[in-house]
Design an enzyme around this catalytic site. Sequence first.
Site, PDB file in Angstrom:
ATOM      1  N   TYR A  80     -20.375  89.164 -62.928  1.00  0.00           N
ATOM      2  CA  TYR A  80     -20.092  87.843 -63.475  1.00  0.00           C
ATOM      3  C   TYR A  80     -21.194  86.880 -63.052  1.00  0.00           C
ATOM      4  O   TYR A  80     -21.799  87.056 -61.986  1.00  0.00           O
ATOM      5  CB  TYR A  80     -18.800  87.300 -62.875  1.00  0.00           C
ATOM      6  CG  TYR A  80     -17.529  87.789 -63.488  1.00  0.00           C
ATOM      7  CD1 TYR A  80     -17.297  87.720 -64.856  1.00  0.00           C
ATOM      8  CD2 TYR A  80     -16.508  88.268 -62.679  1.00  0.00           C
ATOM      9  CE1 TYR A  80     -16.090  88.130 -65.394  1.00  0.00           C
ATOM     10  CE2 TYR A  80     -15.301  88.680 -63.211  1.00  0.00           C
ATOM     11  CZ  TYR A  80     -15.101  88.607 -64.580  1.00  0.00           C
ATOM     12  OH  TYR A  80     -13.906  89.006 -65.104  1.00  0.00           O
ATOM     13  N   GLU A 126     -10.944  85.375 -59.439  1.00  0.00           N
ATOM     14  CA  GLU A 126     -10.453  84.894 -58.143  1.00  0.00           C
ATOM     15  C   GLU A 126     -11.505  84.010 -57.474  1.00  0.00           C
ATOM     16  O   GLU A 126     -11.625  83.976 -56.263  1.00  0.00           O
ATOM     17  CB  GLU A 126     -10.053  86.058 -57.218  1.00  0.00           C
ATOM     18  CG  GLU A 126      -8.792  86.754 -57.648  1.00  0.00           C
ATOM     19  CD  GLU A 126      -9.018  87.652 -58.846  1.00  0.00           C
ATOM     20  OE1 GLU A 126      -8.430  87.346 -59.905  1.00  0.00           O
ATOM     21  OE2 GLU A 126      -9.751  88.631 -58.738  1.00  0.00           O
ATOM     22  N   ASN A 184     -13.856  85.304 -71.121  1.00  0.00           N
ATOM     23  CA  ASN A 184     -13.215  86.321 -70.307  1.00  0.00           C
ATOM     24  C   ASN A 184     -11.708  86.275 -70.508  1.00  0.00           C
ATOM     25  O   ASN A 184     -11.087  85.264 -70.189  1.00  0.00           O
ATOM     26  CB  ASN A 184     -13.544  86.076 -68.834  1.00  0.00           C
ATOM     27  CG  ASN A 184     -13.066  87.194 -67.953  1.00  0.00           C
ATOM     28  OD1 ASN A 184     -13.541  88.323 -68.081  1.00  0.00           O
ATOM     29  ND2 ASN A 184     -12.115  86.912 -67.091  1.00  0.00           N
ATOM     30  N   GLU A 185     -11.162  87.339 -71.051  1.00  0.00           N
ATOM     31  CA  GLU A 185      -9.726  87.415 -71.299  1.00  0.00           C
ATOM     32  C   GLU A 185      -9.225  86.119 -71.952  1.00  0.00           C
ATOM     33  O   GLU A 185      -8.219  85.553 -71.535  1.00  0.00           O
ATOM     34  CB  GLU A 185      -8.964  87.690 -69.997  1.00  0.00           C
ATOM     35  CG  GLU A 185      -9.268  89.049 -69.401  1.00  0.00           C
ATOM     36  CD  GLU A 185      -8.409  89.386 -68.185  1.00  0.00           C
ATOM     37  OE1 GLU A 185      -7.949  88.458 -67.497  1.00  0.00           O
ATOM     38  OE2 GLU A 185      -8.206  90.581 -67.929  1.00  0.00           O
ATOM     39  N   GLU A 265     -12.119  96.720 -67.594  1.00  0.00           N
ATOM     40  CA  GLU A 265     -11.736  96.470 -66.206  1.00  0.00           C
ATOM     41  C   GLU A 265     -10.724  97.530 -65.848  1.00  0.00           C
ATOM     42  O   GLU A 265      -9.612  97.533 -66.353  1.00  0.00           O
ATOM     43  CB  GLU A 265     -11.054  95.102 -66.036  1.00  0.00           C
ATOM     44  CG  GLU A 265     -11.898  93.936 -66.412  1.00  0.00           C
ATOM     45  CD  GLU A 265     -11.269  92.611 -65.973  1.00  0.00           C
ATOM     46  OE1 GLU A 265     -10.194  92.651 -65.344  1.00  0.00           O
ATOM     47  OE2 GLU A 265     -11.867  91.579 -66.250  1.00  0.00           O
ATOM     48  N   TYR A 336     -10.646  94.135 -51.753  1.00  0.00           N
ATOM     49  CA  TYR A 336     -10.082  94.697 -52.984  1.00  0.00           C
ATOM     50  C   TYR A 336      -9.693  96.167 -52.867  1.00  0.00           C
ATOM     51  O   TYR A 336      -9.392  96.815 -53.852  1.00  0.00           O
ATOM     52  CB  TYR A 336     -11.077  94.525 -54.151  1.00  0.00           C
ATOM     53  CG  TYR A 336     -10.389  94.081 -55.407  1.00  0.00           C
ATOM     54  CD1 TYR A 336     -10.143  92.741 -55.643  1.00  0.00           C
ATOM     55  CD2 TYR A 336      -9.959  95.004 -56.338  1.00  0.00           C
ATOM     56  CE1 TYR A 336      -9.485  92.334 -56.788  1.00  0.00           C
ATOM     57  CE2 TYR A 336      -9.297  94.604 -57.481  1.00  0.00           C
ATOM     58  CZ  TYR A 336      -9.067  93.263 -57.703  1.00  0.00           C
ATOM     59  OH  TYR A 336      -8.421  92.862 -58.825  1.00  0.00           O
TER      60      TYR A 336
END
EC number: 3.2.1.23
Length: 647
Positions: A80, A126, A184-185, A265, A336
């Site tokens: 990103y 996030e 994005n989404e 993703e 993560y």
Amino acid sequence: MARRALLCFLLLQPLLAAAEPRAQANRTFTIDYEGDQFLKDGKPFRYISGSIHYSRIPRFYWKDRLFKMKMAGLNAIETYVPWNFHEPFPGQYQFSGEQDLEYFLQLVHEVGLLVILRPGPYICAEWDMGGLPVWLLEKKSIFLRSSDPDYLKAVDKWLEVLLPKMKPYLYQNGGPIITVQVENEYGSYFACDYNYLRFLLKVFRQHLGEEVVLFTTDGAGENYLKCGTLQDLYATVDFGTSSNITQAFMIQRKVEPKGPLVNSEFYTGWLDHWGESHQTVSTKNIVASLTDMLSRGANVNLSLFHFRYMFIGGTNFGFWNGANMPYLPQPTSYDYDAPLSEAGDLTEKYYAVREAIGKFEKLPEGPIPPSTPKFAYGKVAMKQVNTVQDSLDVLCPAGPFNSTYPLTFVQMKQYFGFVLYRTILPKNCSEPVLLSSPLGGVHDRAYVSVNGVSQGILERNRVLSINITGKAGDTLDVLVENLGRINFGEDINDFKGLISNLTLGSDVLKDWLMFPLDLQNEVDPDLEKKVTSRSNPSNSTLPSFYVGQFSIPSGIPDFPQDTFIQFPDWTKGQVWINGFNLGRYWPGRGPQVTLYVPRHILVTSALNNITVLELERSPCESQQRCFVEMVDKPILNGPLFSSKKNP
Ligand SMILES: *[C@@H]1O[C@H](CO)[C@@H](O)[C@H](O)[C@H]1NC(C)=O
Ligand SMILES: *[C@@H]1O[C@H](CO)[C@@H](O)[C@H](O)[C@H]1NC(C)=O
Ligand SMILES: *[C@@H]1O[C@H](CO)[C@@H](O)[C@H](O)[C@H]1NC(C)=O
Ligand SMILES: *[C@@H]1O[C@H](CO)[C@@H](O)[C@H](O)[C@H]1NC(C)=O
Ligand SMILES: *[C@@H]1O[C@H](CO)[C@@H](O)[C@H](O)[C@H]1NC(C)=O
Ligand SMILES: *[C@@H]1O[C@H](CO)[C@@H](O)[C@H](O)[C@H]1NC(C)=O
Ligand SMILES: *[C@@H]1O[C@H](CO)[C@@H](O)[C@H](O)[C@H]1NC(C)=O
Ligand SMILES: *[C@@H]1O[C@H](CO)[C@@H](O)[C@H](O)[C@H]1NC(C)=O
Ligand SMILES: *[C@@H]1O[C@H](CO)[C@@H](O)[C@H](O)[C@H]1NC(C)=O
């Protein structure tokens, strides 16, 4: 030895040639709709990619992490571009040092990986406000992620800076970027504004040309694809190990009847929140899904596969974490549970994934770079130097704002960290009187004191009132902390500070002085000097600075090494080492216990300075317990404590 291997490998790769279209005539990357696949240089191509966010990895370690990704059998990375990381103030662009995106892309190219670029402008991730710059909120009513002209104007100006920098790095121009994601989404956002997507499509094409593959990513549900896709943007889906892969791709086929199947993703792990247990995803499930997808690929030319979320998560250094609604901020670690740990270490998951990929693709030869060594430097004695109140003249040299009703952070151009709001008690409160935020306007956490005596903590969505005592004319201080802006959903216009009035009993409090604290820099070499300059040691329980020093033996090869810092019996605060803002610690809530300390911020030539701003309660009433500790293992799954556990 591994390090030498890495260097040799890098030297063998040609440096990125300046973009000369003539020389690159043979490099193409296209969609073959009939063949349901991507074509690279005219040949069927499948990528297996992993996500790495350069903004969450120190530049010092970019090469190491990329090389480990390459050695796992990936042939591409995905990243990103957080707009707010590069344009912190309108028109002020940062593209050097930790923000040197072009250098990052060059390294990727040299390591021999391709890039799927996701430049937003909104990225979720996030990351504070999903990557959108806070200053967009200076227009209070701005409609983000829509065709609001003020939003489009800012986006246009930003993309006009960013995209031309990216153009030479496109595959067809000799670089590593094979595809570029738009937004994005977007289908998960309520606006459903096709004019906005059309605008982005136009701007991306204008700066990047007609050739590059542009795509969108949405959840694998028809509703998401409805608002997230647009003709001429190739639609892809995202899903994790719990989804039925056949069904998920059937959804993509509804929008893209032909062309490659893409999971943009695939969740290798999951994100954490302060106050919720540490999330993990089992290696067994990852390997099973991965194997399933790769074997389908072998049969039906299923083209690609991302370990987007995440191959390595990294760290939300400084104040960069985001938050979800109902308001829950994300912790400093963005580990993560990914195949490479936050500190870049090889995990069991890494080896399992590598083995699974190895069944379908030839793995690169040569040694895998080892995990970097960690060192337990041990305990470091700390001492209290000053309260925040004592430090206002150095931390707010321009003096306070003065306003009848409270201003928000953005109105004061304070984007991150803290603002101290101060007023005078208008009446005697010899019996406890309720201090309240009736509209829930404390964003996000406020440490309240009267004449230097701590009264309690207000917290967004959790504690809207506390009782205070004091006399008319006493000073009421409300130190408000921004815990990270919402990065997902309809609440991304997340104003910080006191965003509505506070009341005392039934009276609205008025006549505020507001001191924005100059603690916003990612690195502030003068921080130590600032917080110690007014040294006025006390045993105060108010939010205070503490300092400590430690030395690292010199003359030992490979020192300094990475470490992890923990805060036994401390409660909540912010920590800097040598002026580098490492992030928040909050063992008083959990689950994260240790913070990652990368070696490049440490020195052997001088004492290393630790600065801590403890907001609630330190263990320093006892000198023996007044220390922080450097250990060689991370703890991300520590105990959880209830939100109401206030001092
Ligand atoms: C590149 O294209 C030129 C002209 O079409 C051709 O002569 C050459 O062989 C090609 N090179 C490669 C590596 O495909
Ligand atoms: C996944 O969905 C397909 C199509 O609906 C179905 O045939 C298959 O049984 C499902 N697989 C699992 C494991 O549920
Ligand atoms: C997959 O790709 C190969 C090579 O291009 C091709 O021969 C084959 O027919 C394709 N298979 C399917 C099911 O599309
Ligand atoms: C704040 O502004 C008001 C109105 O201009 C003024 O009367 C007051 O003295 C100011 N307060 C401080 C502390 O500067
Ligand atoms: C507050 O209480 C003191 C005595 O404790 C009294 O002198 C003063 O007038 C009171 N002030 C107000 C505003 O009620
Ligand atoms: C405030 O104090 C009053 C009286 O002492 C008590 O009834 C009330 O529960 C307290 N409220 C809070 C939020 O502590
Ligand atoms: C505070 O209350 C005043 C008076 O009711 C109102 O004018 C003002 O808009 C309020 N301020 C905020 C930030 O809510
Ligand atoms: C702080 O506490 C210690 C130990 O209780 C005491 O010796 C010292 O005098 C106190 N210092 C101040 C400034 O109150
Ligand atoms: C830490 O602070 C001391 C002064 O207290 C200074 O001499 C030293 O250079 C600082 N260390 C670093 C790495 O900046």
